[in-house]
Design a protein around this motif. Structure first.
Motif, PDB file in Angstrom:
ATOM      1  N   VAL A  44     -23.188   9.048  14.710  1.00 48.65           N
ATOM      2  CA  VAL A  44     -24.549   9.282  15.202  1.00 48.65           C
ATOM      3  C   VAL A  44     -25.562   8.992  14.091  1.00 48.65           C
ATOM      4  CG1 VAL A  44     -26.160  10.985  16.153  1.00 48.65           C
ATOM      5  CG2 VAL A  44     -23.759  11.039  16.847  1.00 48.65           C
ATOM      6  N   LEU A  45     -26.536   8.136  14.399  1.00 49.16           N
ATOM      7  CA  LEU A  45     -27.600   7.815  13.438  1.00 49.16           C
ATOM      8  C   LEU A  45     -28.873   8.570  13.812  1.00 49.16           C
ATOM      9  CD1 LEU A  45     -28.321   5.947  10.982  1.00 49.16           C
ATOM     10  CD2 LEU A  45     -29.214   4.337  12.665  1.00 49.16           C
ATOM     11  N   VAL A  46     -29.216   8.538  15.105  1.00 47.14           N
ATOM     12  CA  VAL A  46     -30.365   9.309  15.601  1.00 47.14           C
ATOM     13  C   VAL A  46     -29.883  10.074  16.830  1.00 47.14           C
ATOM     14  CG1 VAL A  46     -32.779   9.244  16.315  1.00 47.14           C
ATOM     15  CG2 VAL A  46     -31.885   7.365  14.912  1.00 47.14           C
ATOM     16  N   SER A  47     -29.980  11.394  16.779  1.00 49.33           N
ATOM     17  CA  SER A  47     -29.437  12.223  17.863  1.00 49.33           C
ATOM     18  C   SER A  47     -30.270  12.121  19.138  1.00 49.33           C
ATOM     19  CB  SER A  47     -29.380  13.687  17.418  1.00 49.33           C
ATOM     20  OG  SER A  47     -30.705  14.213  17.391  1.00 49.33           O
ATOM     21  N   GLU A  48     -29.661  12.551  20.228  1.00 46.99           N
ATOM     22  CA  GLU A  48     -30.339  12.549  21.522  1.00 46.99           C
ATOM     23  C   GLU A  48     -31.649  13.349  21.457  1.00 46.99           C
ATOM     24  OE1 GLU A  48     -27.737  13.932  24.626  1.00 46.99           O
ATOM     25  OE2 GLU A  48     -29.245  13.615  26.184  1.00 46.99           O
ATOM     26  N   GLU A  49     -31.609  14.488  20.802  1.00 46.56           N
ATOM     27  CA  GLU A  49     -32.797  15.344  20.702  1.00 46.56           C
ATOM     28  C   GLU A  49     -33.913  14.641  19.942  1.00 46.56           C
ATOM     29  OE1 GLU A  49     -29.661  16.376  19.964  1.00 46.56           O
ATOM     30  OE2 GLU A  49     -29.435  17.484  21.839  1.00 46.56           O
ATOM     31  N   GLU A  50     -33.524  13.989  18.826  1.00 45.98           N
ATOM     32  CA  GLU A  50     -34.528  13.277  18.022  1.00 45.98           C
ATOM     33  C   GLU A  50     -35.150  12.122  18.791  1.00 45.98           C
ATOM     34  OE1 GLU A  50     -33.250  13.179  13.436  1.00 45.98           O
ATOM     35  OE2 GLU A  50     -31.609  12.650  14.784  1.00 45.98           O
ATOM     36  N   VAL A  51     -34.314  11.382  19.523  1.00 49.74           N
ATOM     37  CA  VAL A  51     -34.820  10.247  20.311  1.00 49.74           C
ATOM     38  C   VAL A  51     -35.806  10.760  21.363  1.00 49.74           C
ATOM     39  CG1 VAL A  51     -34.241   8.334  21.861  1.00 49.74           C
ATOM     40  CG2 VAL A  51     -32.737   8.858  19.969  1.00 49.74           C
ATOM     41  N   ASP A  52     -35.411  11.788  22.104  1.00 51.66           N
ATOM     42  CA  ASP A  52     -36.268  12.327  23.166  1.00 51.66           C
ATOM     43  C   ASP A  52     -37.607  12.798  22.619  1.00 51.66           C
ATOM     44  OD1 ASP A  52     -34.288  11.782  24.936  1.00 51.66           O
ATOM     45  OD2 ASP A  52     -33.579  13.847  25.151  1.00 51.66           O
ATOM     46  N   LYS A  53     -37.536  13.489  21.491  1.00 50.42           N
ATOM     47  CA  LYS A  53     -38.753  14.039  20.882  1.00 50.42           C
ATOM     48  C   LYS A  53     -39.698  12.912  20.465  1.00 50.42           C
ATOM     49  CE  LYS A  53     -40.054  17.049  17.007  1.00 50.42           C
ATOM     50  NZ  LYS A  53     -40.226  16.158  15.845  1.00 50.42           N
ATOM     51  N   ARG A  54     -39.116  11.901  19.852  1.00 55.43           N
ATOM     52  CA  ARG A  54     -39.938  10.789  19.346  1.00 55.43           C
ATOM     53  C   ARG A  54     -40.555   9.976  20.487  1.00 55.43           C
ATOM     54  NH1 ARG A  54     -43.680   9.180  16.679  1.00 55.43           N
ATOM     55  NH2 ARG A  54     -43.646   7.032  15.957  1.00 55.43           N
ATOM     56  N   ILE A  55     -39.791   9.772  21.559  1.00 52.73           N
ATOM     57  CA  ILE A  55     -40.323   9.000  22.700  1.00 52.73           C
ATOM     58  C   ILE A  55     -41.512   9.748  23.304  1.00 52.73           C
ATOM     59  CG2 ILE A  55     -39.844   8.132  25.031  1.00 52.73           C
ATOM     60  CD1 ILE A  55     -37.011   7.473  24.098  1.00 52.73           C
ATOM     61  N   LYS A  56     -41.408  11.055  23.346  1.00 56.04           N
ATOM     62  CA  LYS A  56     -42.506  11.861  23.868  1.00 56.04           C
ATOM     63  C   LYS A  56     -43.759  11.646  23.010  1.00 56.04           C
ATOM     64  CE  LYS A  56     -43.324  16.450  25.613  1.00 56.04           C
ATOM     65  NZ  LYS A  56     -43.397  17.775  25.010  1.00 56.04           N
ATOM     66  N   GLU A  57     -43.565  11.634  21.702  1.00 56.13           N
ATOM     67  CA  GLU A  57     -44.692  11.428  20.787  1.00 56.13           C
ATOM     68  C   GLU A  57     -45.329  10.052  20.973  1.00 56.13           C
ATOM     69  OE1 GLU A  57     -42.853  14.158  17.122  1.00 56.13           O
ATOM     70  OE2 GLU A  57     -42.979  11.970  16.899  1.00 56.13           O
ATOM     71  N   VAL A  58     -44.483   9.027  21.074  1.00 53.12           N
ATOM     72  CA  VAL A  58     -45.002   7.659  21.249  1.00 53.12           C
ATOM     73  C   VAL A  58     -45.764   7.570  22.580  1.00 53.12           C
ATOM     74  CG1 VAL A  58     -44.384   5.210  21.480  1.00 53.12           C
ATOM     75  CG2 VAL A  58     -43.174   6.621  19.818  1.00 53.12           C
ATOM     76  N   GLY A  59     -45.232   8.193  23.616  1.00 52.90           N
ATOM     77  CA  GLY A  59     -45.897   8.210  24.920  1.00 52.90           C
ATOM     78  C   GLY A  59     -47.258   8.868  24.846  1.00 52.90           C
ATOM     79  N   GLU A  60     -47.344   9.960  24.095  1.00 47.51           N
ATOM     80  CA  GLU A  60     -48.618  10.660  23.936  1.00 47.51           C
ATOM     81  C   GLU A  60     -49.620   9.793  23.183  1.00 47.51           C
ATOM     82  OE1 GLU A  60     -47.419  14.336  22.093  1.00 47.51           O
ATOM     83  OE2 GLU A  60     -46.711  15.151  24.011  1.00 47.51           O
ATOM     84  N   GLN A  61     -49.129   9.102  22.166  1.00 47.50           N
ATOM     85  CA  GLN A  61     -49.985   8.212  21.371  1.00 47.50           C
ATOM     86  C   GLN A  61     -50.558   7.090  22.249  1.00 47.50           C
ATOM     87  OE1 GLN A  61     -50.799   8.592  17.955  1.00 47.50           O
ATOM     88  NE2 GLN A  61     -52.325   7.095  18.639  1.00 47.50           N
ATOM     89  N   ILE A  62     -49.695   6.476  23.040  1.00 51.83           N
ATOM     90  CA  ILE A  62     -50.128   5.383  23.932  1.00 51.83           C
ATOM     91  C   ILE A  62     -51.142   5.916  24.952  1.00 51.83           C
ATOM     92  CG2 ILE A  62     -49.342   3.787  25.751  1.00 51.83           C
ATOM     93  CD1 ILE A  62     -46.764   3.381  24.082  1.00 51.83           C
TER      94      ILE A  62
END
Ligand code: IMP
Ligand code: MG
Length: 173
Positions: free
Chosen positions: A7-25
Motif C-alpha cells: 500500500v502506497l496511499v491508503s483508501e482513507e487517504e485517497v477518499d480524504k484527498r478527493i474530497k479536498e480536491v472536489g471542494e477546491q474545484i
C-alpha cells in the motif's frame, strides 16, 4: 500466483484527498458550470468519486486514448480509441486523469482539445510523478505527488489487472 501489493496511499487517504480536491474545484468554479472529461479507463474511479464532491452544475464525457500496451513503459505513441460524444465549445473543461507520468498522453490531449474552443481547459490528476516528466504540461489539480514507482489500484492497472483496488499500491517484483 497472486502478486504482492504494498500500500502506497491508503483508501482513507485517497477518499480524504478527493474530497479536498472536489471542494477546491467547487470553489474555483463558483457560479459557473464544469464539463469533466474522464480519460478511460484509468480515470474512471477517480472521476466518479470526484464528481460526487463537486457542487457546481456538472456534465461528464468520456474519452479513451492509448499510449501504453501491457508494458510498464510509455511507447510515446498516442492514439484516440474513443472520442468525446459532445462538443467543447464555450465549456469550462476539466480533464480528469489517473496519473501523469512522462506527460506525453496529456500534452497530446490538451493539444487536440484546445482546438475545439472550450471556454477554459484545466487538468486534474489523481497522481503525478513529476520526476518522470519529459513534456511541458501544466497541471492544475493534483491528488498526490508520488515517487517514480509503478502503481496500481483506483483505476490504474498492470496488464489490465488491479484497477478495482480501493487504494494505491505498488506491485512488488
Ligand atoms: P504518460 O503519457 O507517460 O504521462 O502516461 C500516462 C498514462 O500511462 C497513464 O494515464 C496511465 O494509463 C499510464 N501509467 C503511467 N504510469 C503508470 C503507473 O505507475 N501505473 C499504471 N499506469 C501508469
Ligand atoms: Mg490514463
Amino acid at each position: 500466483m497472486a502478486d504482492k501489493i504494498r500500500v502506497l496511499v491508503s483508501e482513507e487517504e485517497v477518499d480524504k484527498r478527493i474530497k479536498e480536491v472536489g471542494e477546491q474545484i467547487s470553489k474555483d468554479y463558483e457560479g459557473q458550470e464544469v464539463h469533466v472529461i474522464c480519460v478511460l479507463k484509468g480515470g474512471v474511479f477517480f472521476m466518479c468519486e470526484l464528481a460526487k464532491r463537486i457542487t457546481v452544475p456538472l456534465s461528464m464525457d468520456f474519452m479513451s486514448v492509448s499510449s501504453y500496451g501491457n508494458e510498464k513503459q510509455s511507447s510515446g505513441v498516442v492514439k484516440i480509441v474513443k472520442d468525446l460524444d459532445e462538443a467543447l465549445e464555450g465549456k469550462n473543461v476539466i480533464i480528469v486523469e489517473d496519473i501523469i507520468d512522462s506527460g506525453r498522453t496529456l500534452s497530446y490531449l490538451v493539444e487536440i482539445l484546445k482546438k475545439r474552443n472550450p471556454k477554459s481547459l484545466k487538468i486534474c490528476t489523481l497522481l503525478d510523478k513529476p520526476e518522470r516528466r519529459v513534456t511541458d504540461v501544466k497541471v492544475d489539480y493534483v491528488g498526490f505527488n508520488i515517487p517514480d514507482e509503478f502503481v496500481v489500484g483506483y483505476g490504474l492497472d498492470y496488464a489490465q489487472k488491479y484497477r478495482n483496488l480501493p487504494f494505491i499500491g505498488v506491485v512488488e517484483e
